[in-house]
Scaffold this motif. Sequence first.
Motif, PDB file in Angstrom:
ATOM      1  N   CYS A  29      -1.593  -5.341  26.041  1.00 27.27           N
ATOM      2  CA  CYS A  29      -1.173  -5.772  27.373  1.00 27.27           C
ATOM      3  C   CYS A  29      -0.450  -4.669  28.141  1.00 27.27           C
ATOM      4  CB  CYS A  29      -0.322  -7.041  27.305  1.00 27.27           C
ATOM      5  SG  CYS A  29       1.272  -6.813  26.484  1.00 27.27           S
ATOM      6  N   GLU A  30       0.042  -3.654  27.430  1.00 27.03           N
ATOM      7  CA  GLU A  30       0.740  -2.544  28.084  1.00 27.03           C
ATOM      8  C   GLU A  30       0.031  -1.211  27.879  1.00 27.03           C
ATOM      9  OE1 GLU A  30       4.889  -2.324  27.125  1.00 27.03           O
ATOM     10  OE2 GLU A  30       5.106  -4.499  27.184  1.00 27.03           O
ATOM     11  N   ASN A  31      -0.996  -1.190  27.050  1.00 30.39           N
ATOM     12  CA  ASN A  31      -1.676   0.042  26.661  1.00 30.39           C
ATOM     13  C   ASN A  31      -0.668   1.116  26.251  1.00 30.39           C
ATOM     14  OD1 ASN A  31      -3.944   1.688  26.149  1.00 30.39           O
ATOM     15  ND2 ASN A  31      -3.620   2.726  28.101  1.00 30.39           N
ATOM     16  N   THR A  32       0.223   0.739  25.331  1.00 28.40           N
ATOM     17  CA  THR A  32       1.268   1.653  24.861  1.00 28.40           C
ATOM     18  C   THR A  32       1.237   1.738  23.341  1.00 28.40           C
ATOM     19  OG1 THR A  32       2.699   1.115  26.728  1.00 28.40           O
ATOM     20  CG2 THR A  32       3.764   2.063  24.802  1.00 28.40           C
ATOM     21  N   GLY A  33       1.234   2.963  22.820  1.00 30.57           N
ATOM     22  CA  GLY A  33       1.362   3.178  21.385  1.00 30.57           C
ATOM     23  C   GLY A  33       2.807   3.011  20.991  1.00 30.57           C
ATOM     24  N   ALA A  34       3.095   1.979  20.191  1.00 30.06           N
ATOM     25  CA  ALA A  34       4.480   1.597  19.933  1.00 30.06           C
ATOM     26  C   ALA A  34       4.893   1.684  18.469  1.00 30.06           C
ATOM     27  CB  ALA A  34       4.715   0.176  20.427  1.00 30.06           C
ATOM     28  N   GLY A  35       3.955   1.894  17.559  1.00 30.17           N
ATOM     29  CA  GLY A  35       4.318   1.910  16.150  1.00 30.17           C
ATOM     30  C   GLY A  35       3.226   2.499  15.291  1.00 30.17           C
ATOM     31  N   LEU A  36       3.494   2.528  13.994  1.00 33.22           N
ATOM     32  CA  LEU A  36       2.576   3.094  13.015  1.00 33.22           C
ATOM     33  C   LEU A  36       2.481   2.174  11.813  1.00 33.22           C
ATOM     34  CD1 LEU A  36       4.047   6.718  13.079  1.00 33.22           C
ATOM     35  CD2 LEU A  36       1.918   5.977  14.171  1.00 33.22           C
ATOM     36  N   VAL A  37       1.286   2.107  11.235  1.00 37.61           N
ATOM     37  CA  VAL A  37       1.062   1.344  10.015  1.00 37.61           C
ATOM     38  C   VAL A  37       0.027   2.112   9.191  1.00 37.61           C
ATOM     39  CG1 VAL A  37      -0.741  -0.125  11.060  1.00 37.61           C
ATOM     40  CG2 VAL A  37       0.517  -0.956   9.057  1.00 37.61           C
ATOM     41  N   GLY A  38       0.168   2.060   7.883  1.00 35.07           N
ATOM     42  CA  GLY A  38      -0.810   2.752   7.048  1.00 35.07           C
ATOM     43  C   GLY A  38      -0.463   2.641   5.581  1.00 35.07           C
ATOM     44  N   PHE A  39      -1.290   3.269   4.784  1.00 34.40           N
ATOM     45  CA  PHE A  39      -1.108   3.263   3.346  1.00 34.40           C
ATOM     46  C   PHE A  39      -0.608   4.625   2.887  1.00 34.40           C
ATOM     47  CE2 PHE A  39      -4.035  -0.126   4.277  1.00 34.40           C
ATOM     48  CZ  PHE A  39      -3.473  -1.167   3.567  1.00 34.40           C
ATOM     49  N   LYS A  40       0.017   4.647   1.732  1.00 32.81           N
ATOM     50  CA  LYS A  40       0.593   5.880   1.211  1.00 32.81           C
ATOM     51  C   LYS A  40      -0.399   6.610   0.308  1.00 32.81           C
ATOM     52  CE  LYS A  40       5.227   4.154   1.772  1.00 32.81           C
ATOM     53  NZ  LYS A  40       6.535   3.899   1.182  1.00 32.81           N
ATOM     54  N   GLY A  41      -1.640   6.195   0.362  1.00 32.37           N
ATOM     55  CA  GLY A  41      -2.687   6.813  -0.430  1.00 32.37           C
ATOM     56  C   GLY A  41      -3.744   5.790  -0.776  1.00 32.37           C
ATOM     57  N   ASP A  42      -4.815   6.270  -1.389  1.00 29.55           N
ATOM     58  CA  ASP A  42      -5.899   5.373  -1.781  1.00 29.55           C
ATOM     59  C   ASP A  42      -5.459   4.540  -2.985  1.00 29.55           C
ATOM     60  OD1 ASP A  42      -5.917   7.835  -3.224  1.00 29.55           O
ATOM     61  OD2 ASP A  42      -7.947   7.426  -3.925  1.00 29.55           O
ATOM     62  N   PRO A  43      -6.180   3.473  -3.284  1.00 32.89           N
ATOM     63  CA  PRO A  43      -5.799   2.628  -4.418  1.00 32.89           C
ATOM     64  C   PRO A  43      -5.706   3.430  -5.720  1.00 32.89           C
ATOM     65  CG  PRO A  43      -7.418   1.510  -3.060  1.00 32.89           C
ATOM     66  CD  PRO A  43      -7.336   2.930  -2.558  1.00 32.89           C
ATOM     67  N   ASP A  44      -4.672   3.129  -6.505  1.00 29.98           N
ATOM     68  CA  ASP A  44      -4.457   3.817  -7.769  1.00 29.98           C
ATOM     69  C   ASP A  44      -5.386   3.254  -8.853  1.00 29.98           C
ATOM     70  OD1 ASP A  44      -3.324   1.378  -8.595  1.00 29.98           O
ATOM     71  OD2 ASP A  44      -1.267   2.119  -8.481  1.00 29.98           O
ATOM     72  N   ALA A  45      -5.154   3.639 -10.087  1.00 29.67           N
ATOM     73  CA  ALA A  45      -6.003   3.214 -11.208  1.00 29.67           C
ATOM     74  C   ALA A  45      -6.000   1.694 -11.386  1.00 29.67           C
ATOM     75  CB  ALA A  45      -5.555   3.895 -12.503  1.00 29.67           C
ATOM     76  N   ASN A  46      -4.949   1.022 -10.923  1.00 26.94           N
ATOM     77  CA  ASN A  46      -4.878  -0.444 -10.997  1.00 26.94           C
ATOM     78  C   ASN A  46      -5.445  -1.125  -9.753  1.00 26.94           C
ATOM     79  OD1 ASN A  46      -3.540  -0.432 -13.531  1.00 26.94           O
ATOM     80  ND2 ASN A  46      -1.613   0.008 -12.479  1.00 26.94           N
ATOM     81  N   GLY A  47      -5.968  -0.316  -8.833  1.00 25.57           N
ATOM     82  CA  GLY A  47      -6.525  -0.874  -7.602  1.00 25.57           C
ATOM     83  C   GLY A  47      -5.472  -1.233  -6.571  1.00 25.57           C
ATOM     84  N   GLU A  48      -4.256  -0.673  -6.692  1.00 26.73           N
ATOM     85  CA  GLU A  48      -3.165  -0.990  -5.777  1.00 26.73           C
ATOM     86  C   GLU A  48      -2.931   0.135  -4.772  1.00 26.73           C
ATOM     87  OE1 GLU A  48       0.304  -1.897  -8.126  1.00 26.73           O
ATOM     88  OE2 GLU A  48      -0.503  -3.844  -8.726  1.00 26.73           O
ATOM     89  N   ALA A  49      -2.702  -0.252  -3.523  1.00 29.31           N
ATOM     90  CA  ALA A  49      -2.352   0.684  -2.459  1.00 29.31           C
ATOM     91  C   ALA A  49      -1.041   0.218  -1.837  1.00 29.31           C
ATOM     92  CB  ALA A  49      -3.460   0.739  -1.409  1.00 29.31           C
ATOM     93  N   GLU A  50      -0.156   1.167  -1.538  1.00 30.91           N
ATOM     94  CA  GLU A  50       1.140   0.819  -0.958  1.00 30.91           C
ATOM     95  C   GLU A  50       1.108   0.968   0.560  1.00 30.91           C
ATOM     96  OE1 GLU A  50       5.888   1.944  -1.301  1.00 30.91           O
ATOM     97  OE2 GLU A  50       4.456   3.010  -2.558  1.00 30.91           O
ATOM     98  N   ILE A  51       1.605  -0.049   1.257  1.00 32.81           N
ATOM     99  CA  ILE A  51       1.622  -0.060   2.715  1.00 32.81           C
ATOM    100  C   ILE A  51       3.004   0.352   3.232  1.00 32.81           C
ATOM    101  CG2 ILE A  51       2.291  -2.498   2.971  1.00 32.81           C
ATOM    102  CD1 ILE A  51       0.152  -2.629   5.270  1.00 32.81           C
ATOM    103  N   GLY A  52       3.010   0.957   4.417  1.00 32.82           N
ATOM    104  CA  GLY A  52       4.246   1.296   5.097  1.00 32.82           C
ATOM    105  C   GLY A  52       4.033   1.123   6.592  1.00 32.82           C
TER     106      GLY A  52
END
Length: 179
Positions: free
Chosen positions: A77-100
């Motif tokens: 609604c404002e066409n403004t970049g206001a934040g960031l989201v992503g993972f700290k890497g690809d899934p590990d050997a257990n298939g887990e990825a950490e989000i931040g």
Amino acid sequence: MTMILSHSIKLVRLTLPQLETGLRSIRDLAAELNTPLVENLFAGDALRAVTMKIDKMRKVPQQLHPWFTYWLIVILCENTGAGLVGFKGDPDANGEAEIGYGIDPFYQNRGYMTEAVREMINWAFSHPQCLAITAKDVRLDNYPSQKVLVKTGFAETGSDEHGVSFRLAKNQSSFAEKY
């Protein structure tokens, strides 16, 4: 430009060169993306996190960059970049990825981060190698972040003096019902 469009946000995957540009100049990155950005997008904790992401991205094959980079949260609604989201890497050997994630204080408590995390959950779980998403050591006093995780289906897995940890398994998420 790779992006995910949702109800009230757009997530734009930032490339390694775009992250580097943003570290040098938020104004230059805004011009490149043709999107106004909050001035503190890469400030504080985000500055340290972006610097670490750049270092990691330089060491992994380019096809893994979507798992390592930040996705810009653009408020439609404002066409403004206001934040960031992503993972700290690809899934590990257990298939887990950490989000931040993080968003400018002006845009907090409006549901944008919850929507962004939901979209990233869907994106991650669309990859067969991702079986779970974690959020580790969320600060004990960071109730808004903890609330986002609970609202998106994460369960608390423990806490200590470093923070609270959460986990969402693919087979426990609403993603499993949709796909």
